[in-house]
Scaffold this motif. Structure first.
Motif, mmCIF file in Angstrom:
data_model
loop_
_atom_site.group_PDB
_atom_site.id
_atom_site.type_symbol
_atom_site.label_atom_id
_atom_site.label_comp_id
_atom_site.label_asym_id
_atom_site.label_seq_id
_atom_site.Cartn_x
_atom_site.Cartn_y
_atom_site.Cartn_z
ATOM 1 N N SER B 215 0.709 -1.334 -0.127
ATOM 2 C CA SER B 215 -0.033 -0.211 -0.105
ATOM 3 C C SER B 215 0.739 0.946 0.205
ATOM 4 O O SER B 215 0.623 2.267 -0.658
ATOM 5 N N LEU B 216 2.069 1.287 1.099
ATOM 6 C CA LEU B 216 2.556 2.211 0.972
ATOM 7 C C LEU B 216 3.836 2.841 -0.461
ATOM 8 O O LEU B 216 3.894 4.606 -0.579
ATOM 9 N N LEU B 217 3.747 1.694 -0.998
ATOM 10 C CA LEU B 217 4.345 2.007 -2.187
ATOM 11 C C LEU B 217 3.532 2.003 -3.441
ATOM 12 O O LEU B 217 4.307 2.233 -4.780
ATOM 13 N N SER B 218 2.810 2.119 -2.910
ATOM 14 C CA SER B 218 1.639 2.471 -4.553
ATOM 15 C C SER B 218 1.228 3.862 -4.028
ATOM 16 O O SER B 218 0.682 4.486 -5.442
ATOM 17 N N LEU B 219 1.812 4.517 -3.570
ATOM 18 C CA LEU B 219 1.384 6.592 -3.034
ATOM 19 C C LEU B 219 2.164 6.983 -4.443
ATOM 20 O O LEU B 219 3.636 6.261 -4.774
#
Lengths: 318, 318
Positions: B215-219
């Motif tokens: 989720s964080l890396l999809s920001l």
């Protein structure tokens, strides 16, 4: 007075005379009897507690069997009592016997262990999980390594591997022995063999895999593929290769055994020989409950089949 | 008759009259008393057994505390009984109370757990290991996260990290809370902050770390460094980065907490905040024995200090 009579008297069973009930109650009162578990154990001889003996809890393998065993026992109204010990000695057998268990799952048996003998002598029901000892027969859940090794060796041979190494488990475990037999048979099927120079043995742990691999990779002609006694050894093999700058799988292919969850992690991605470990653990729980409740039932040995899981660490040699 | 009197009578203590001894012996014989552990528990009220309650045994963290606790208890003449449960419920509290334990080490307490309340009500001595619950005071071995986070954050800030992410543990654990406080304080010391967009929370497991990191890396603007609630979460962060082709440490730095043995493996090589986990486990064993043998002693809280261990996964951002 017989145990069943005492037990019935304490339960106020109508088959027991009023006079007997009074005597038992007085005795219980005098001794400070409370309806605790210890009291129930004394009065009924049953605790609905199953022991699980483990001598190597820092091994990640065992982390994965405890929950399935616990869950299955609970669904049958039994409690799991883990006995974490350093070795399976006489003292450990005495503890198992003294702890009021209804039965025991032996998960880290060595072929020379005294524990199965002592439990049999004291008529405490037990089963073997994974490792067995031939000196005493008992119910067992075991892994059949044959198919997994056939598939893995076929794949390695097809890729062109000829110089095969192995880091095997301890010689006093049935699992190390059966995996070695299966590996040698599978290799023979492809005209290959394990030469003594390329075989190492040690505990089923990461440090052993690391040390053995460091030794194998220092040879003038190191192996192009290493079969490891279990995944935990294989993690050590991967560590040694990384430290020595040996590329996996280009310079060295690595194959594990067990199919632990971490073997499937992206940062490990270990090719391995797998089976349904959680189901095997649940089956062990079912077997011990069945044995406790049916002490004269015929012996059951449940074999779990293996399959090869191809991942990153097996490829053609350079 | 009092428990100590029964106990002394059964031990043939000269302070007990012959008549009392005869009555106790008769009662014991009538009830089929055998000098078993259950019998000793009934007669003396003591079993020299210490329970260790764990609700998450598949978490590798717990594999590493069992051996040190076991060894220390054994050296003091106590046995370790592992209670593996799925959650710390009323039923679990009843089991601990019913199993004739002298004391309990609670290792997976949540702040809303009923177990400490029930054990206190039933006067079963217990201590907290690692996680505490404020509703009932007890001896505790805990980790002080402050210094470790100060060192780690200073290093990250010096390397140029400004966009900091975090994958924290569950909000109902004291450990997740204290690590978050320590992380935020350390960041503030360098003019940095955790912005809500870059914070995720979940169980202390690898799957949680993987999902949160994905989720964080999809920001649009992902963090350049992620602080993880523990090493096991960090393994999941590393897995997600590997799967997504995000290079560690070039594209993403990762920092764990606990300093587990596997964090030091060459194939993981995780920068982490460490403390002496084995010594903390041994101290827990000493605290519970001391509590069992000195129920009115003042409360002891042993804090273990942390330090930052620099490894491969923390470097300057690109």
């Amino acid at each position: 007075m017989s145990q069943p009579t005492v037990s019935r008297a304490l339960r106020d069973d109508p088959r027991v005379s009023a006079e007997t009930k009074r005597r038992v109650r007085d005795a219980a009162n005098l001794l400070g009897y409370v309806p605790s578990d210890a009291g129930r154990a004394l009065s009924s001889g049953r605790t609905r507690r199953i022991g699980l003996l483990l001598t190597d809890l820092s091994n990640h393998f065992y982390s994965h069997i405890i929950s399935p065993i616990h869950r299955e026992l609970e669904s049958q109204g039994y409690q799991l009592m883990l006995h974490a010990e350093d070795a399976d000695t006489e003292l450990v057998a005495e503890r198992l016997i003294g702890n009021g268990l209804d039965g025991v799952i032996l998960a880290t048996t060595t072929v020379d262990s005294v524990v199965p003998l002592r439990l049999r002598d004291r008529r405490l029901p037990f089963i073997y999980f994974n490792r067995t000892a031939s000196v005493v027969d008992a119910d067992a859940t075991v892994v059949s390594a044959t198919r997994g090794f056939e598939e893995a060796v076929r794949r390695a041979a097809d890729l062109g591997h000829r110089r095969i190494g192995a880091v095997l488990g301890p010689e006093n475990t049935s699992t190390a022995a059966s995996r070695e037999v299966a590996l040698r048979a599978a290799l023979a099927g492809h005209g290959l063999a394990l030469v003594p120079e390329l075989v190492r043995r040690g505990p089923f742990d990461t440090a052993a895999g690391d040390a053995a691999t460091t030794s194998l990779l220092s040879l003038a002609e190191p192996p192009t593929a290493i079969f490891c006694g279990n995944d935990v050894i294989a993690y050590g093999t991967l560590n040694a290769a990384r430290r020595l700058g040996v590329e996996v799988p280009g310079d060295l292919s690595v194959i594990g055994f067990d199919g632990l969850p971490a073997a499937g992690w992206e940062i490990i991605d270990l090719s391995t020989i797998a089976y349904d470990l959680a189901e095997m653990a649940a089956e062990a729980a079912r077997l011990i409950v069945h044995r406790v409740e049916n002490q004269d039932a015929p012996l059951v040995r449940t074999e779990f089949d293996t399959r090869f899981v191809q991942r990153h660490t097996l490829a053609a040699p350079r």
